[in-house]
Design an enzyme around this catalytic site. Structure first.
Site, PDB file in Angstrom:
ATOM      1  CE  LYS A  95       5.156   1.618  -5.944  1.00 33.27           C
ATOM      2  NZ  LYS A  95       5.272   2.828  -6.726  1.00 33.27           N
ATOM      3  CE1 TYR A 135      30.239 -11.993  15.242  1.00 35.22           C
ATOM      4  CE2 TYR A 135      28.048 -11.148  14.758  1.00 35.22           C
ATOM      5  CZ  TYR A 135      28.971 -12.183  14.753  1.00 35.22           C
ATOM      6  OH  TYR A 135      28.617 -13.384  14.236  1.00 35.22           O
TER       7      TYR A 135
HETATM    8  C1  LIG Z   1       4.574   3.899  -6.193  1.00 34.56           C
HETATM    9  C2  LIG Z   1       3.822   4.749  -7.079  1.00 34.56           C
HETATM   10  C3  LIG Z   1       2.705   5.479  -6.620  1.00 34.56           C
HETATM   11  C4  LIG Z   1       2.276   5.517  -5.188  1.00 34.56           C
HETATM   12  O1  LIG Z   1       2.999   6.468  -4.479  1.00 34.56           O
HETATM   13  P1  LIG Z   1       2.715   6.751  -2.921  1.00 34.56           P
HETATM   14  O2  LIG Z   1       3.600   7.883  -2.580  1.00 34.56           O
HETATM   15  O3  LIG Z   1       3.116   5.498  -2.209  1.00 34.56           O
HETATM   16  O4  LIG Z   1       1.298   7.042  -2.796  1.00 34.56           O
HETATM   17  C5  LIG Z   1       1.958   6.192  -7.540  1.00 34.56           C
HETATM   18  N1  LIG Z   1       2.313   6.219  -8.849  1.00 34.56           N
HETATM   19  C6  LIG Z   1       3.386   5.546  -9.311  1.00 34.56           C
HETATM   20  C7  LIG Z   1       3.715   5.646 -10.749  1.00 34.56           C
HETATM   21  C8  LIG Z   1       4.180   4.804  -8.450  1.00 34.56           C
HETATM   22  O5  LIG Z   1       5.235   4.160  -8.916  1.00 34.56           O
END
Ligand SMILES: *Cc1c(COP(=O)(O)O)cnc(C)c1O
Length: 826
Positions: free
Chosen positions: A497, A721
């Protein structure tokens, strides 16, 4: 040196089923690397994660007729409806042992010197340099790339052929006891121990034990070469009581066989003086780093043992080159993908690179093009060499070849495809051919003297000088690191993701798919569609399915998560309308996060709804931890596991098919191994960061840029700046093309953080601007055009996230899409 199938059956002590008489020339362990089906023998290896036998029907389709497998795998195959006519099955107890046995027997046929190299670092460089130094006088066979494992070594040894006059093989181990098998296959006559470091430390009792294990490679050697100044190595050599002669080299002890009397580092080269057999000599290498010096001394010792004249050593040492191990993937102009391989050319490495090319082109539907220079110093005649090259290129379905060099040009007629030949790289550059390339995956592979970087410069799409370099090899190492914590049968979802936590989803997904992860997960349907369009076929879970995207999900087979009745009802309705049956979905339970998900008491109603329809079917049920990274929440986490256990069990009992259960994220995998259930979801760990202590496992991403301008600014003047960066001394200030619009958080400015210039800390001066920022390089030796590391191996991203009082996830995912991602594979 082809073997008959019958002779192989005897060597590996196999029961042969099938009567086809054929010869075997190629050994295959990875079905994706197939080149010459008819002459190939496939070994169906079973690893913790995979069964090679699964690929036999597909390989048969592609023309492979010879297989080595276990009785169980053979029985399984017989149950399928596949017809395997005119083929051979060699049934053995252990296919890995079988391929090793075959390599051992093959090795026995040769009476030539064999150099075996082991050690923690530098194996591949020493091997390549020795090849460079020795091959002008003799035909040398060597391991391709760094094929040095239990599977890599047999494939390397198999390359020995009638013409070979010397062989060089690497041996790498990750666990105690592995060296014996490698020793049996390599049987080195000359042993080189490069050094001993902490790599793969975890499985070793101590460095000493590790050193002793490595030395066991040399048990039947005529000579061993090592650094006598390394006390650990010296001690272990003494202890292991090798019968071999020693060429121990030392910079301190003139009594050692090879005494290094002087090492003088100059601006861009090092002059080394040595005494061997009472003779003093000097040579020079075009490097100044300690590792290169050490590698050259190991090479020197081997050359001296092989009685190479000192003046020849001197002449060749000065021409050594860096060894590029990477296959780099870059975006090219006109929708091309470039694969750069500047690794010393030879047939085996061409084969590996072509394999990589095919995998990158398969799914994108792009044409395949090869730009290849003359292959130098192979020891084969031009006609034989390019006949083999032509066969190889044809077998890989290359559509177009562009050959550069007098030798390959003289063999132009052998290539039966669209083709262009040039005598020199300049002629190619002057032609219109490069400009005509579009929608192609292009492998650029040339010997260094052909200067193919000109070619890749011409083809490369240049947008921005700031890039995020992504090391796919490190990501795979992280994947394996976490896999090693799982039971063999536990499945894995990899989270890609948010553009794979900023690393770029396609290349990451592609690599994960190649490593056969069970599921990929993205946030929204559009991310999934992009992956499908780019050719990703793995199962994909959509974590955050929008009500408007159901049809897209059905069309692209993207499996949604379902977290409440509103979503469930809408989904069922849409699925029924589209005439779907049993479309897989993933049920999310709320066990404490209180974000999304069904609660435990909603399960009975959920079951009733699910049973009332057949448009969708629960494929898995899962929940998410709130604080699995921290002992502070362990009681709460255990509570979550308990609720999940109970609730998911009720769901499972209502259905006759298996519903996969999963709750662990990265931290959960590390800290709650008892909660693996059927599957785990790996996120941040894949990208190299342990969520427990923010330790970097294998660094995957490096954000880098280059210095645009350097100027001297007097004391008391200000930089940037709002005059925030007031200087307390006369300073050298460099401007670099990265700003908050690229994801460099503005709070890092005004001296709150630093980047690295040539390995030294350069603090940010003044406010960070939108596209540019300034850094203080007053005491750093640097110039315009030098590279700058924002974060990477030597400057962990967690240093930045700590300054920002946030988590590395936010920094990683905040890198703007305008920063070009460049992928490479070691
Ligand atoms: C993002 C996510 C993970 C992964 O989590 P990490 O801490 O990056 O390992 C696992 N399960 C769900 C539902 C997530 O949204």
């Amino acid at each position: 040196m082809p073997y008959t199938i019958e002779s192989i059956a005897q060597i590996i002590n196999a029961r042969r089923v099938g009567t086809l008489e054929t010869n075997v020339d190629w050994l295959l362990t990875d079905s994706r690397s197939l080149s010459f089906p008819e002459e190939t023998l496939f070994f169906a290896l079973t690893t913790k994660r995979n069964r090679g036998a699964r690929y036999i029907p597909d390989l048969y389709e592609r023309g492979v007729r010879n297989f080595v497998l276990t009785q169980e795998d053979f029985n399984e195959l017989e149950k399928t409806n596949c017809q395997f006519v005119a083929s051979n099955f060699l049934i053995v107890a252990n296919p890995l042992k079988a391929i090793q046995k075959l390599a051992e027997q093959h090795r026995e046929k040769f009476q030539i010197p064999v150099i075996g190299i082991t050690g923690s670092n530098g194996k591949t460089i020493v091997k390549e340099w020795l090849h460079k130094l020795l091959s002008p006088d003799r035909i040398v066979v060597r391991s391709p790339r760094s094929y040095n494992s239990q599977i890599g070594v047999p494939l390397s040894v198999w390359q020995m052929n009638k013409e070979a006059e010397l062989a060089i093989f690497e041996a790498g181990i990750s666990e105690m006891g592995e060296m014996r098998a490698l020793q049996n296959m390599i049987k080195p006559t000359i042993g080189i121990l490069t050094n001993i470091g902490g790599a793969h430390q975890e499985n070793f009792f101590s460095l000493q034990e590790k050193c002793m294990e490595k030395l066991s490679l040399f048990k039947d050697c005529d000579v061993v070469i090592y650094n006598a100044d390394n006390e650990l190595i010296s001690m272990c050599v003494a202890k292991s009581m090798l019968t071999a002669r020693e060429i121990a080299w030392s910079c301190k002890d003139a009594e050692r066989p090879l005494y290094i009397s002087k090492i003088q580092k100059k601006e861009d080269h090092t002059v080394i003086s040595y005494r061997y057999l009472e003779m003093d000599n000097t040579f020079c290498i075009p490097f100044i780093d300690d590792a290169s010096i050490e590698n050259s001394l190991n090479c020197l010792a081997a050359c001296l043992y092989l009685m190479m004249p000192a003046d020849q050593i001197t002449e060749r040492m000065v021409r050594l080159e860096p060894v590029a191990m990477r296959l780099e993937v870059k975006e090219g102009k006109r929708n091309c993908v470039l694969i750069n391989d500047s690794y010393n050319s030879d047939l085996a490495s061409l084969d590996i690179a072509l394999d990589f090319l095919v995998r990158r082109s398969e799914t994108k539907g792009l044409q395949r093009t090869l730009i290849l220079s003359d292959i130098l110093e192979t020891g084969q005649s031009t006609t034989t060499l390019y006949r083999k090259v032509a066969q190889l290129v044809e077998s890989r379905g290359i559509n177009k070849i562009i050959g550069v060099g007098p030798e390959i040009s003289s063999c132009a007629a052998r290539f039966d495809m669209e083709k262009y030949f040039f005598h020199t790289t300049e002629e190619l550059m002057a032609s219109q051919v490069l400009k005509s390339l579009r929608d192609e995956v292009i492998l650029i592979k040339g010997a260094r003297s052909f200067k193919f970087d000109l070619v890749s410069d011409e083809l490369e799409l240049k947008v921005h000088e700031t890039i995020l370099e992504v090391n796919l090899g490190a990501m795979v190492a992280n994947l394996n690191h976490y896999r090693s914590m799982l039971h063999p049968e536990t499945k894995m979802v990899c989270m890609v993701k948010a553009s794979a936590y900023g690393a770029g989803s396609y290349e990451i997904a592609k690599t994960l798919q190649e490593h056969r992860v069970d599921y990929l997960a993205v946030a929204v349907a559009d991310e999934g569609v992009e992956l499908r369009k780019a050719g990703i076929t793995a199962s994909i879970i959509i974590m955050d399915p929008e009500l408007t995207a159901f049809k897209t999900m059905f069309d692209y087979k993207l499996e949604p998560e379902v977290y409440n009745f509103h979503l469930l009802d809408a989904l069922v309705k849409a699925a029924e309308k589209e005439g779907m049956t049993n479309f897989p979905v993933h049920i999310k339970l709320d066990t404490g996060m209180h974000r999304l998900g069904f609660s435990e008491k909603e399960i009975p109603l959920l079951i009733r709804r699910l049973k009332n329809q057949n448009a969708i079917i629960p494929r898995s049920v899962f929940s998410h931890f709130v604080g699995s990274d921290s002992p502070q929440f362990d009681t709460f986490t255990r509570g979550q596991i308990e609720i999940f256990e109970r609730a998911s069990k009720i769901l499972q009992e209502a259905f006759s098919h298996k519903i996969l259960r999963h709750i662990c994220n990265t931290a959960g995998i590390e800290r709650f191994p008892e909660a693996q259930f059927d599957m785990v979801r790996l996120g941040i760990g894949l990208y190299g960061i342990s969520p427990i202590d923010n330790a970097i496992i294998n660094n995957v991403s490096t954000l880098k840029t280059t210095i645009l301008q350097i100027r001297d600014v007097p004391e008391e003047d200000t930089v940037g700046y709002s005059r925030k960066g007031r200087l307390s001394r006369p300073s050298r200030i460099a401007a670099i093309p990265i700003g908050y619009a690229d994801g460099l958080n503005r709070h890092l400015g005004c001296g709150n953080a630093y980047c690295l210039v040539n390995g030294e800390k350069a603090p940010y001066v003044g406010n960070i601007c939108m596209d540019v920022c300034m850094i203080d390089v007053t005491n750093i030796d640097c110039q315009e055009g030098d590279s700058v590391i924002i974060f990477g191996d030597k400057l962990p991203i967690t240093v930045l996230s700590d300054v920002l009082e946030t988590i590395p996830y936010e920094v990683l995912t905040g890198i703007s899409t305008r920063v070009k991602r460049v992928y490479y594979q070691d």
